[in-house]
Scaffold this motif. Sequence first.
Motif, PDB file in Angstrom:
ATOM      1  N   ARG A   1       0.830  -1.211   0.000  1.00 18.87           N
ATOM      2  CA  ARG A   1       0.000   0.000   0.000  1.00 18.87           C
ATOM      3  C   ARG A   1       0.860   1.254   0.000  1.00 18.87           C
ATOM      4  NH1 ARG A   1      -1.854   4.044  -0.632  1.00 18.87           N
ATOM      5  NH2 ARG A   1      -3.772   5.017   0.149  1.00 18.87           N
ATOM      6  N   LEU A   2       1.994   1.208   0.675  1.00 26.21           N
ATOM      7  CA  LEU A   2       2.854   2.381   0.760  1.00 26.21           C
ATOM      8  C   LEU A   2       3.813   2.511  -0.421  1.00 26.21           C
ATOM      9  CD1 LEU A   2       1.723   2.519   3.646  1.00 26.21           C
ATOM     10  CD2 LEU A   2       4.003   3.169   4.421  1.00 26.21           C
ATOM     11  N   LEU A   3       4.226   1.384  -1.004  1.00 22.66           N
ATOM     12  CA  LEU A   3       5.280   1.429  -2.020  1.00 22.66           C
ATOM     13  C   LEU A   3       4.858   0.903  -3.382  1.00 22.66           C
ATOM     14  CD1 LEU A   3       8.149   0.296   0.324  1.00 22.66           C
ATOM     15  CD2 LEU A   3       8.108   2.466  -0.898  1.00 22.66           C
ATOM     16  N   GLY A   4       3.703   0.268  -3.481  1.00 19.20           N
ATOM     17  CA  GLY A   4       3.238  -0.242  -4.764  1.00 19.20           C
ATOM     18  C   GLY A   4       4.235  -1.198  -5.378  1.00 19.20           C
ATOM     19  N   ASP A   5       4.460  -1.034  -6.684  1.00 15.42           N
ATOM     20  CA  ASP A   5       5.393  -1.933  -7.359  1.00 15.42           C
ATOM     21  C   ASP A   5       6.851  -1.597  -7.069  1.00 15.42           C
ATOM     22  OD1 ASP A   5       5.701   0.413  -8.774  1.00 15.42           O
ATOM     23  OD2 ASP A   5       5.070  -0.409 -10.704  1.00 15.42           O
ATOM     24  N   GLY A   6       7.076  -0.588  -6.225  1.00 13.11           N
ATOM     25  CA  GLY A   6       8.446  -0.250  -5.834  1.00 13.11           C
ATOM     26  C   GLY A   6       8.903  -0.956  -4.577  1.00 13.11           C
ATOM     27  N   ARG A   7       8.053  -1.849  -4.053  1.00  9.65           N
ATOM     28  CA  ARG A   7       8.390  -2.504  -2.792  1.00  9.65           C
ATOM     29  C   ARG A   7       9.690  -3.296  -2.866  1.00  9.65           C
ATOM     30  NH1 ARG A   7       5.930  -7.906  -0.424  1.00  9.65           N
ATOM     31  NH2 ARG A   7       6.632  -7.775   1.743  1.00  9.65           N
ATOM     32  N   LEU A   8       9.871  -4.090  -3.900  1.00  5.18           N
ATOM     33  CA  LEU A   8      11.084  -4.906  -3.993  1.00  5.18           C
ATOM     34  C   LEU A   8      12.317  -4.040  -4.236  1.00  5.18           C
ATOM     35  CD1 LEU A   8       9.872  -8.057  -5.960  1.00  5.18           C
ATOM     36  CD2 LEU A   8      10.008  -7.674  -3.491  1.00  5.18           C
ATOM     37  N   ARG A   9      12.145  -2.982  -5.011  1.00  8.66           N
ATOM     38  CA  ARG A   9      13.280  -2.077  -5.231  1.00  8.66           C
ATOM     39  C   ARG A   9      13.671  -1.390  -3.928  1.00  8.66           C
ATOM     40  NH1 ARG A   9      18.123  -1.164  -6.682  1.00  8.66           N
ATOM     41  NH2 ARG A   9      18.617   1.022  -7.160  1.00  8.66           N
ATOM     42  N   TRP A  10      12.691  -1.056  -3.093  1.00  5.05           N
ATOM     43  CA  TRP A  10      12.969  -0.447  -1.803  1.00  5.05           C
ATOM     44  C   TRP A  10      13.822  -1.378  -0.940  1.00  5.05           C
ATOM     45  CZ3 TRP A  10      12.658   3.954   0.911  1.00  5.05           C
ATOM     46  CH2 TRP A  10      12.613   3.907   2.307  1.00  5.05           C
TER      47      TRP A  10
ATOM     48  N   ALA B   1      29.668   7.050  -6.740  1.00  2.82           N
ATOM     49  CA  ALA B   1      29.925   5.987  -7.713  1.00  2.82           C
ATOM     50  C   ALA B   1      28.685   5.127  -7.976  1.00  2.82           C
ATOM     51  CB  ALA B   1      31.067   5.096  -7.226  1.00  2.82           C
ATOM     52  N   ASN B   2      27.655   5.286  -7.145  1.00  4.62           N
ATOM     53  CA  ASN B   2      26.416   4.502  -7.289  1.00  4.62           C
ATOM     54  C   ASN B   2      25.208   5.440  -7.227  1.00  4.62           C
ATOM     55  OD1 ASN B   2      27.339   1.417  -6.947  1.00  4.62           O
ATOM     56  ND2 ASN B   2      28.533   2.684  -5.531  1.00  4.62           N
ATOM     57  N   PRO B   3      25.059   6.325  -8.204  1.00  3.43           N
ATOM     58  CA  PRO B   3      24.025   7.372  -8.121  1.00  3.43           C
ATOM     59  C   PRO B   3      22.598   6.828  -8.100  1.00  3.43           C
ATOM     60  CG  PRO B   3      25.016   7.306 -10.320  1.00  3.43           C
ATOM     61  CD  PRO B   3      25.861   6.430  -9.445  1.00  3.43           C
ATOM     62  N   ALA B   4      22.368   5.645  -8.682  1.00  6.15           N
ATOM     63  CA  ALA B   4      21.006   5.094  -8.699  1.00  6.15           C
ATOM     64  C   ALA B   4      20.499   4.784  -7.303  1.00  6.15           C
ATOM     65  CB  ALA B   4      20.957   3.837  -9.562  1.00  6.15           C
ATOM     66  N   VAL B   5      21.397   4.487  -6.378  1.00  6.80           N
ATOM     67  CA  VAL B   5      20.980   4.139  -5.022  1.00  6.80           C
ATOM     68  C   VAL B   5      20.329   5.343  -4.349  1.00  6.80           C
ATOM     69  CG1 VAL B   5      21.764   3.398  -2.744  1.00  6.80           C
ATOM     70  CG2 VAL B   5      22.722   2.336  -4.794  1.00  6.80           C
ATOM     71  N   ALA B   6      21.018   6.470  -4.337  1.00  3.01           N
ATOM     72  CA  ALA B   6      20.464   7.668  -3.698  1.00  3.01           C
ATOM     73  C   ALA B   6      19.241   8.178  -4.457  1.00  3.01           C
ATOM     74  CB  ALA B   6      21.536   8.751  -3.615  1.00  3.01           C
ATOM     75  N   ARG B   7      19.290   8.099  -5.782  1.00  7.27           N
ATOM     76  CA  ARG B   7      18.155   8.573  -6.586  1.00  7.27           C
ATOM     77  C   ARG B   7      16.893   7.767  -6.285  1.00  7.27           C
ATOM     78  NH1 ARG B   7      19.835   7.214 -11.621  1.00  7.27           N
ATOM     79  NH2 ARG B   7      18.631   5.276 -11.477  1.00  7.27           N
ATOM     80  N   ASP B   8      17.015   6.447  -6.292  1.00  3.15           N
ATOM     81  CA  ASP B   8      15.848   5.602  -6.047  1.00  3.15           C
ATOM     82  C   ASP B   8      15.398   5.687  -4.595  1.00  3.15           C
ATOM     83  OD1 ASP B   8      16.079   4.925  -8.670  1.00  3.15           O
ATOM     84  OD2 ASP B   8      16.707   2.853  -8.344  1.00  3.15           O
ATOM     85  N   TRP B   9      16.337   5.807  -3.682  1.00  2.00           N
ATOM     86  CA  TRP B   9      15.985   5.956  -2.279  1.00  2.00           C
ATOM     87  C   TRP B   9      15.111   7.197  -2.081  1.00  2.00           C
ATOM     88  CZ3 TRP B   9      16.480   3.591   2.432  1.00  2.00           C
ATOM     89  CH2 TRP B   9      16.333   4.394   3.571  1.00  2.00           C
ATOM     90  N   THR B  10      15.540   8.316  -2.657  1.00  4.29           N
ATOM     91  CA  THR B  10      14.793   9.567  -2.506  1.00  4.29           C
ATOM     92  C   THR B  10      13.405   9.460  -3.130  1.00  4.29           C
ATOM     93  OG1 THR B  10      16.852  10.844  -2.501  1.00  4.29           O
ATOM     94  CG2 THR B  10      14.821  12.043  -2.995  1.00  4.29           C
ATOM     95  N   ALA B  11      13.338   8.885  -4.332  1.00  2.96           N
ATOM     96  CA  ALA B  11      12.052   8.775  -5.029  1.00  2.96           C
ATOM     97  C   ALA B  11      11.094   7.845  -4.282  1.00  2.96           C
ATOM     98  CB  ALA B  11      12.277   8.274  -6.449  1.00  2.96           C
TER      99      ALA B  11
END
Length: 311
Positions: free
Chosen positions: A179-188, A284-294
């Motif tokens: 409910r809180l993360l939708g299809d982003g749950r596994l990525r979280w 060196a791992n920009p996707a981590v911070a980007r996805d975390w914030t989103a």
Amino acid sequence: MPGTRRPRRAVLTLTAVLVGGAAVVGATMLTSGEGAPPRSDVPLATTAGLERLHKLPPVTDKVFTWDAVQARGAEAQRAHSIGCMARKGFHYTPKATPPAGSGEDQRPRPFGLETPPSETSDEQGPAEETPPKPGSPEASPAYAKALFGDESKRVTVKGTRGMSVSRPGDGCLAEAETRLLGDGRLRWLQVRIELFEGQELARTALEKDPAFRNATARWQQCMDRAGFPGQRDPQALLKTLPSQKARLGGRDILKADLRCKSETGYLTTAYTRLAAVQQSWLDANPAVARDWTALLARQDRAAREVLAAKG
């Protein structure tokens, strides 16, 4: 991940030694300037001073910060889980959500002792939840399945360097997370694993940083002068303390450890350089911070909706 309890490291299982990539991070920091070592850590002899140091490493800060957003997400997940269980005919009473700002003591202390140990008792962790009474509805298999889902449907997410975490695939806890993360749950879940792995890699790489190595050498020399030769690592000192108590005098060596850290500015250098190494890893791992914030923003929007509907 926000849930019925505050964040905890125990949900992550380390299944392999994290070594890949450490040389890359370390090599980046070896080229950095050391700067003048601090004269002492005396200004840190306050809770506020130590907390400022603890918050410097940016990866650790993301993992262990317990602010209003994190607390709101946890409370929304708690509320949704309670409602879900009620719809299935069960009374679910998870622990209250810890208030924002109460998670500081969850942060790791990677450099050993920082304040004098208690004279009366050892530090205790958070209290465990009371187990259900035998024969009660909460102790039944049906209750467990409603809350935790089908054991065969659990989902496992793996990091890139050996860490993994398993979560319910269905049931009320999984429903609340979705409910809180939708299809982003596994990525979280995966991002959190990557952040934990980043912490481990950065701590390994820190051992190659010139400023940190010099700070450790100053601490070692101070401990030699204090009458405790052979001490190489402040964190290892705590781990070996039980065997050292009879041989060296437990409280005396701890007092020397703290005094030497203060006189050499060890903690200031250690946390400052760890922050730099962790930031290098994030860069060196920009996707981590980007996805975390989103994902955190997505979770907060959903949390506000859940709590608004509740009340």
